[in-house]
Design a protein around this motif. Sequence first.
Motif, short mmCIF file in Angstrom:
data_model
loop_
_atom_site.label_atom_id
_atom_site.label_comp_id
_atom_site.label_asym_id
_atom_site.label_seq_id
_atom_site.Cartn_x
_atom_site.Cartn_y
_atom_site.Cartn_z
N ARG A 71 -15.57 -5.66 65.60
CA ARG A 71 -14.34 -6.15 64.96
C ARG A 71 -13.66 -7.20 65.84
NH1 ARG A 71 -11.54 -4.56 60.82
NH2 ARG A 71 -12.71 -2.65 60.57
N ARG A 72 -13.68 -7.00 67.15
CA ARG A 72 -13.07 -7.97 68.07
C ARG A 72 -13.90 -9.26 68.12
NH1 ARG A 72 -11.16 -4.69 71.57
NH2 ARG A 72 -13.12 -4.12 72.55
N LEU A 73 -15.22 -9.13 68.05
CA LEU A 73 -16.10 -10.30 68.08
C LEU A 73 -15.97 -11.13 66.81
CD1 LEU A 73 -18.34 -11.56 69.89
CD2 LEU A 73 -19.97 -10.34 68.47
N CYS A 74 -15.79 -10.46 65.68
CA CYS A 74 -15.65 -11.14 64.38
C CYS A 74 -14.35 -10.67 63.72
CB CYS A 74 -16.83 -10.82 63.48
SG CYS A 74 -18.40 -11.44 64.07
N PRO A 75 -13.20 -11.16 64.19
CA PRO A 75 -11.94 -10.69 63.63
C PRO A 75 -11.68 -11.16 62.21
CG PRO A 75 -11.54 -12.41 65.25
CD PRO A 75 -13.02 -12.11 65.28
N ASP A 76 -12.33 -12.26 61.82
CA ASP A 76 -12.17 -12.78 60.47
C ASP A 76 -12.98 -11.92 59.50
OD1 ASP A 76 -11.46 -15.08 58.58
OD2 ASP A 76 -13.65 -14.98 58.41
N PHE A 77 -12.35 -11.43 58.45
CA PHE A 77 -13.00 -10.53 57.50
C PHE A 77 -14.23 -11.18 56.86
CE2 PHE A 77 -13.60 -8.96 53.17
CZ PHE A 77 -13.84 -7.63 53.44
N ARG A 78 -14.12 -12.44 56.48
CA ARG A 78 -15.26 -13.12 55.83
C ARG A 78 -16.46 -13.23 56.76
NH1 ARG A 78 -15.22 -19.13 53.19
NH2 ARG A 78 -16.10 -19.77 55.15
N GLU A 79 -16.20 -13.59 58.00
CA GLU A 79 -17.28 -13.69 58.97
C GLU A 79 -17.90 -12.32 59.25
OE1 GLU A 79 -18.01 -15.71 63.34
OE2 GLU A 79 -16.07 -14.77 62.93
N ARG A 80 -17.05 -11.32 59.44
CA ARG A 80 -17.54 -9.96 59.70
C ARG A 80 -18.35 -9.44 58.50
NH1 ARG A 80 -13.12 -8.17 61.19
NH2 ARG A 80 -12.47 -7.05 59.33
N SER A 81 -17.90 -9.71 57.30
CA SER A 81 -18.63 -9.28 56.10
C SER A 81 -19.98 -9.96 56.00
CB SER A 81 -17.81 -9.59 54.83
OG SER A 81 -16.61 -8.87 54.85
N TYR A 82 -20.00 -11.25 56.31
CA TYR A 82 -21.25 -12.00 56.29
C TYR A 82 -22.27 -11.37 57.23
CZ TYR A 82 -24.53 -15.86 56.96
OH TYR A 82 -25.67 -16.62 57.05
N TRP A 83 -21.86 -11.15 58.49
CA TRP A 83 -22.79 -10.62 59.48
C TRP A 83 -23.13 -9.16 59.23
CZ3 TRP A 83 -25.86 -13.69 61.62
CH2 TRP A 83 -25.48 -15.01 61.88
N THR A 84 -22.22 -8.40 58.65
CA THR A 84 -22.54 -7.02 58.28
C THR A 84 -23.66 -7.01 57.26
OG1 THR A 84 -20.32 -6.23 58.78
CG2 THR A 84 -21.64 -4.88 57.27
N ALA A 85 -23.58 -7.88 56.27
CA ALA A 85 -24.63 -7.95 55.25
C ALA A 85 -25.96 -8.37 55.87
CB ALA A 85 -24.22 -8.92 54.14
N ILE A 86 -25.95 -9.38 56.73
CA ILE A 86 -27.18 -9.85 57.38
C ILE A 86 -27.79 -8.76 58.23
CG2 ILE A 86 -28.08 -11.42 59.18
CD1 ILE A 86 -27.62 -12.87 56.56
N PHE A 87 -26.99 -8.14 59.09
CA PHE A 87 -27.52 -7.12 60.00
C PHE A 87 -27.95 -5.86 59.25
CE2 PHE A 87 -24.76 -9.11 63.55
CZ PHE A 87 -25.72 -10.08 63.79
N ASP A 88 -27.26 -5.52 58.15
CA ASP A 88 -27.72 -4.39 57.33
C ASP A 88 -29.11 -4.67 56.78
OD1 ASP A 88 -25.48 -2.78 57.70
OD2 ASP A 88 -24.55 -3.32 55.78
N LEU A 89 -29.32 -5.88 56.27
CA LEU A 89 -30.63 -6.26 55.74
C LEU A 89 -31.69 -6.27 56.83
CD1 LEU A 89 -29.55 -9.09 53.27
CD2 LEU A 89 -30.58 -6.88 52.65
N MET A 90 -31.34 -6.79 57.99
CA MET A 90 -32.28 -6.80 59.12
C MET A 90 -32.65 -5.38 59.53
SD MET A 90 -33.30 -9.81 60.09
CE MET A 90 -34.22 -9.10 61.43
N HIS A 91 -31.66 -4.53 59.64
CA HIS A 91 -31.90 -3.14 60.04
C HIS A 91 -32.78 -2.42 59.03
CE1 HIS A 91 -30.89 1.14 60.76
NE2 HIS A 91 -30.97 0.74 62.02
N ALA A 92 -32.64 -2.78 57.77
CA ALA A 92 -33.45 -2.16 56.71
C ALA A 92 -34.84 -2.78 56.61
CB ALA A 92 -32.72 -2.30 55.37
N GLY A 93 -35.10 -3.83 57.38
CA GLY A 93 -36.41 -4.48 57.35
C GLY A 93 -36.60 -5.42 56.16
#
Length: 178
Positions: A71-93
Amino acid sequence: CRSLLEKYRNEPTVMHIAGTNCHPRHFPSRFSYRFSKYPYVWGWASWRRAWRRYDVELRTWPGWKSGEEFRRLCPDFRERSYWTAIFDLMHAGAIDTWDYPWIYSCWFHGGLSIVPRANLISNIGFGQDATHVSVDSPYANLPLGVIGRVRHPRILRTNSRDDRLFFNRVIIRQPDML
């Protein structure tokens, strides 16, 4: 890269040196480079000590994504949401690429990336046979610049304004740029 590899050899916080700067005219510093949370992956260098932290499976992601560090690294909600989606997909393979896990690994370990004042590389990997870049990318054949005598920043710290600008102007518009 050679001089910065030597300068930051024993600085564990610095994990990545980029050769790319896709918006050099927006460079706000009088120094030859700045620090960023984003490791630009077109023409780059690193150390074995940093690469050993690379986690292609994002094993720590499920716990880290809801923590204060992310949250501190990506305080902007849009940026954090973007990277959450990317990393979720990466984690899921569901995504096959090496650079998103590198970004995650740098972030998870508090790593900084160096971005040059001028663009120093030209990615020639565009075309019909390209794997992860668009043929019509506005970042194909970026003009090359010159650094000259290297002037080092005194403080190892990112500029959140510059990182936000990079996210909004580059990642959102052209996600294959990283």
